[in-house]
Enzyme design. Structure first.
Site, PDB file in Angstrom:
ATOM      1  N   HIS A 126      -0.390  -9.758  18.183  1.00 55.62           N
ATOM      2  CA  HIS A 126      -1.845  -9.714  17.994  1.00 55.62           C
ATOM      3  C   HIS A 126      -2.502 -10.769  18.873  1.00 55.62           C
ATOM      4  O   HIS A 126      -2.029 -11.897  18.931  1.00 55.62           O
ATOM      5  CB  HIS A 126      -2.173  -9.966  16.518  1.00 55.62           C
ATOM      6  CG  HIS A 126      -3.564  -9.585  16.142  1.00 55.62           C
ATOM      7  ND1 HIS A 126      -4.661 -10.303  16.567  1.00 55.62           N
ATOM      8  CD2 HIS A 126      -4.047  -8.559  15.397  1.00 55.62           C
ATOM      9  CE1 HIS A 126      -5.761  -9.728  16.082  1.00 55.62           C
ATOM     10  NE2 HIS A 126      -5.417  -8.670  15.368  1.00 55.62           N
ATOM     11  N   GLY A 145       4.039   1.746  -0.917  1.00 54.95           N
ATOM     12  CA  GLY A 145       4.816   1.911  -2.141  1.00 54.95           C
ATOM     13  C   GLY A 145       3.946   2.314  -3.317  1.00 54.95           C
ATOM     14  O   GLY A 145       4.305   3.208  -4.092  1.00 54.95           O
ATOM     15  N   LEU A 177       0.814  -1.218   0.000  1.00 57.79           N
ATOM     16  CA  LEU A 177       0.000   0.000   0.000  1.00 57.79           C
ATOM     17  C   LEU A 177       0.843   1.262   0.000  1.00 57.79           C
ATOM     18  O   LEU A 177       0.571   2.200  -0.745  1.00 57.79           O
ATOM     19  CB  LEU A 177      -0.923   0.010   1.222  1.00 57.79           C
ATOM     20  CG  LEU A 177      -2.108  -0.962   1.156  1.00 57.79           C
ATOM     21  CD1 LEU A 177      -2.842  -0.982   2.489  1.00 57.79           C
ATOM     22  CD2 LEU A 177      -3.066  -0.566   0.033  1.00 57.79           C
ATOM     23  N   ARG A 218      -4.717  -4.103  21.423  1.00 59.70           N
ATOM     24  CA  ARG A 218      -4.114  -5.426  21.241  1.00 59.70           C
ATOM     25  C   ARG A 218      -3.138  -5.817  22.336  1.00 59.70           C
ATOM     26  O   ARG A 218      -3.102  -6.973  22.755  1.00 59.70           O
ATOM     27  CB  ARG A 218      -3.426  -5.476  19.881  1.00 59.70           C
ATOM     28  CG  ARG A 218      -4.454  -5.423  18.775  1.00 59.70           C
ATOM     29  CD  ARG A 218      -3.837  -5.305  17.416  1.00 59.70           C
ATOM     30  NE  ARG A 218      -4.909  -5.315  16.421  1.00 59.70           N
ATOM     31  CZ  ARG A 218      -4.732  -5.102  15.138  1.00 59.70           C
ATOM     32  NH1 ARG A 218      -3.525  -4.859  14.658  1.00 59.70           N
ATOM     33  NH2 ARG A 218      -5.746  -5.116  14.310  1.00 59.70           N
TER      34      ARG A 218
END
Lengths: 587, 250
Positions: free
Chosen positions: A235, A14, A12, A285
């Protein structure tokens, strides 16, 4: 207008940078290890945050900003985070115009759902494969520019090094064609790194196998600062697997999923809801991960005595689950053979994201002039813990601002890369080619994949959820032992065509270097903040550690420096999720 | 204890694009939850074949390992598919693994799928927006439209439909089922539909829709369950309309 910009990485960040730089008039070359459409951004599931405020909840970019800073335990420099949150609604609209199939409300508007660390419906989503859908939209726009001849792609090429001239300015890169093995140098007026995170240093994680952090590490070894390396997000909800730990999106909880196990009396225990009544299953998280870890490891209350707890969606309407969470339901079914519409999923925490990365200034430039970074490979937007659905935002936003910033830098240059003596490029190419050739002469007894496995096990055991100084110290010693054993490697494949073992061996060294940065950063930070938790130092210590860690390479290992954090917009306050968050600062 | 359980794999290998393929057999220790890729990873750590001879690790493409990137396509026990979701427990042994040789084979299981990305250029598979500057929200769409588009948009360019299609080969120029699906996707978007005729022209040119022989293999092979035959039928109807309109305008 003949400015030449090289972008390394086609996820995304780049692709967003490529699109913007191209629209601003630059000639763009993109280098990527994989076809850009297969970049790791495809793995992002739950959504992208932006305070569009369509649910009548009084959400605002300021509230998004405050949630992000608070969620990051105040470690992020605040002005760039504010700029990102301000830009977020516009980014979601832009992606919508590109045709991303975002879920809709009955009125045909964009739908938004809840995510961790906020009380607002702020997350736009396309089923549970939002990253894939966003990446495809940018891939399509960049393909359009490619068809027009404005962008050139080098796919199946690996970045090896920045080319730095006598004045210390970045003038291009060296890269290798992974098909043929050929190494070349490429001149550019600015280089943008968008190479993603280093999760593979931990062996198995939620990351794709290409996420070795090799490019960022190579630059660190060339003198770029690596910042906040110790902040690794684990996560809370992934499915344990033999080859990887597959993410089960936070959106499962955003859509009403509940985390539970059996208590000592054998009754269902919704421990997140009990421990954190204000946010329940939607705590950030780091908080959820530590709770699951405590329940399984300390209290030995994992399901069936194993290190797993339930993530339960079985009370939800199956059709709604298909529409809103189809992607992850399918993953669970395919890999575990059970239907989450009917039975609770079994999950455990897994290494997921690096908040740390290449140090950049507010213009996204590293300390090496002409070398920029955007996306997960830089450190700027998430402080000590990233909120869910902020990564897609920071990747796209980072790319969108870095493209034009790089061009602005180029337009201020006194000489272009064309004026640089060709010997600079030749020498850089030769250095890399010689290094590569030398690897083929390695005829020791060690296997690179085995060393990587050991590295991953040590890092996962000692440098993730709970950190102790003695274990961190031992881990650093282990990494140095692995570095010594690296010298005794055997090159397991000596063909030059499509050789995967030799590039992996090169990446392995870079992983080892970066593993030391992560481990020693953690060892030296004697406090607990966000994802970094030390039972020996359980509190946040703003006096000593409200600071960015900056690692500089030296032959004897990383040298750590500390830099003050810009808290000019919101005054740091204690972070807790058992009660509702107080409002932060003035608007 | 009984002797350790093992997995047998027979892999079709090839040293280079112009070399002859050969088969090599491997025996790998079994663990729970293994897939074809974790068996390959085991061979990387111990590159020895079934005869006990040292060999090179298998070269293959993979990336996400959760069936969203499309990289790891190969033929497993005769069926083109993603190898990440090929769970050992569900496969008959010895597991036979071959490259998808509808595409040029570069080495072992590595293939060149460049023609698929070229096809996406040919059919102009993008929404022609004015630019990435701030122009406010996109057009409203119904939930129904979104769900149809989302199904088509899951295509990960993995090439499995190309391998399964009897009309795609090194010799034919057929753009392939996936490309038809992408045109259906773009043409069903309110902005994308403004250039529907342009995409349709590309789709009825050489190597276009007319090459489809309606075998319906694609829809059965697609790992993402994309309604490819429905997309092809929709595009066929649109092509007929397009031709008729062109004839009227002539």
């Amino acid at each position: 207008m003949n400015e030449k910009i090289i972008i390394v990485g086609g996820g995304l960040a780049g692709l967003a940078a490529a699109m913007k730089a191209s629209e601003t008039g630059a000639r763009v070359q993109i280098f990527s290890i994989v076809p850009v459409k297969r970049s790791h951004s495809v793995c992002a599931q739950g959504g992208i945050n932006g305070a569009v405020n369509t649910k009548g909840e009084g959400d605002s970019p300021w509230e998004h900003f405050d949630d992000s800073i608070y969620g990051g335990d105040f470690l992020a420099n605040q002005p760039p985070v504010k700029a990102m949150c301000d830009a977020a609604p516009g980014i979601i609209y832009m992606m919508d115009r590109m045709g991303v199939p975002f879920n809709r409300t009955p009125e045909g508007l964009l739908d938004f759902r809840r995510f961790g660390g906020t009380k607002h419906h702020r997350t736009a989503f396309a089923g549970a494969t939002t990253g894939q859908q966003l990446l495809y939209a940018l891939d399509e726009q960049v393909r359009r520019y490619e068809a027009e001849g404005r962008v050139e792609k080098f796919e199946h090429w690996e970045f090896l090094s920045a080319i730095i001239d006598d004045e210390g300015v970045c003038r291009g890169i060296t890269a290798q064609d992974l098909r043929t093995g050929e190494i070349q140098s490429f001149a550019a007026d600015a280089v943008i790194m968008a190479t993603g995170g280093p999760g593979i240093i931990f062996g198995k994680s939620t990351n794709s196998v290409i996420n070795t952090g090799t490019a960022a590490s190579a630059l660190y070894q060339q003198g770029a600062y690596y910042a906040n390396g110790e902040f690794i997000q684990v996560h809370p909800t992934a499915i344990p697997g033999d080859d990887k730990l597959r993410l089960m999106s936070e959106s499962a909880r955003g859509e009403g999923g509940r985390v539970w196990t059996y208590d000592k009396d054998g009754k269902p225990w919704y421990f997140l809801e009990e421990m954190y009544p204000a946010y329940g299953n939607l705590v950030p998280r780091d908080i959820a991960t530590r709770a699951i870890f405590k329940v399984c490891v300390d209290d030995k209350l994992g399901v069936g005595g194993e290190n797993v707890v339930f993530l339960d969606l079985s009370h939800k309407d199956p059709h709604e689950l298909d529409v809103k969470l189809g992607g992850i339901i399918e993953i669970y079914e395919k890999f575990m053979g059970e239907d989450p519409r009917k039975v609770p999923m079994k999950i455990f925490p897994a290494v997921h994201y690096s908040m740390g990365g290449l140090w950049v200034d507010y213009n996204q430039m590293t300390n090496i002039p002409g070398l920029f970074a955007a996306g997960e490979c830089e450190y700027q937007y998430h402080g000590a813990n990233r909120l869910g659905a902020n990564s897609l935002l920071s990747a796209i936003y980072g790319g969108l601002v870095t493209g034009p910033k790089a061009l602005e830098y180029v337009r201020g240059l006194k000489k272009s890369s064309d004026d640089i003596n060709s010997t600079v490029f030749e020498a850089a190419q030769k250095e890399q080619a010689d290094k590569y050739d030398a690897m083929f002469k390695m005829n020791g007894t060690e296997n690179p994949y085995q060393i990587h496995k050991e590295l991953g096990e040590w890092m996962t055991d000692n440098v993730t959820v709970v950190r102790y100084n003695d274990k961190l110290q031992k881990t650093d010693e282990k990494i140095q032992e692995l570095m010594a054993r690296y010298q005794n490697l055997n090159m397991v494949d000596t063909l030059r065509n499509n050789n995967q073992a030799a590039p992996f061996t090169r990446q392995l060294w870079n992983m080892l270097e970066l593993a030391r940065v992560i481990t020693l950063g953690a060892l030296n930070r004697n406090e607990s903040r966000g994802a970094h938790y030390k039972p020996e130092f359980p509190d946040r210590d703003d006096e000593n550690f409200l600071k960015t860690t900056k690692a500089k390479w030296s032959p004897n290992g990383p040298v750590l420096e500390y830099e003050d954090v810009d808290t000019s917009l919101i005054k740091p306050r204690p972070r807790r999720y058992d009660v509702a968050k107080e409002g932060g600062g003035s608007k | 204890m009984s002797e350790q359980k093992t997995i047998r794999l027979v892999v079709t290998r090839q040293d280079g694009p112009n070399e002859n393929p050969y088969r090599e057999e491997f025996v790998v220790p079994y663990r729970k939850n293994m897939n074809v890729i974790s068996a390959f990873m085991e061979i990387q750590r111990n590159p020895v074949n079934a005869e006990g001879k040292k060999t090179t690790p298998i070269n293959w493409e993979s990336n996400c390992l959760e069936e969203v990137c499309g990289a790891c396509s190969m033929i497993i026990n005769g069926r083109p598919r993603q190898s990440c979701t090929a769970l050992i427990d569900n496969l008959e042994q010895p597991i036979r693994i071959e490259p998808m040789n509808t595409f040029p084979v570069l080495r072992d299981l590595i293939i060149d799928r460049g023609r698929m990305f070229d096809a996406l250029k040919k059919v102009k598979a993008w929404i022609p927006i004015d630019g990435s500057h701030d122009l406010g929200p996109g057009p409203r769409q119904s939930e129904e439209e979104q769900q149809w588009r989302y199904e088509l948009s899951k295509c990960m360019t993995c090439g499995v439909c190309m391998e399964a299609c009897p009309n795609v080969s090194g010799k034919s120029s057929f753009v392939g089922p996936f490309a038809v699906g992408q045109v259906a996707l773009m043409n069903s978007h309110p902005t994308g539909s403004m250039r529907a005729q342009e995409r349709m022209e590309a789709l009825i040119s050489d190597g276009g829709l007319q090459e489809c022989g309606n075998s319906q293999n694609c829809v059965r092979a697609c790992p993402k369950g994309i309604p490819l035959t429905k997309a092809i039928a929709t595009m066929n109807r649109a092509a007929t309309k397009h031709m008729f309109k062109k004839w009227l305008d002539f």
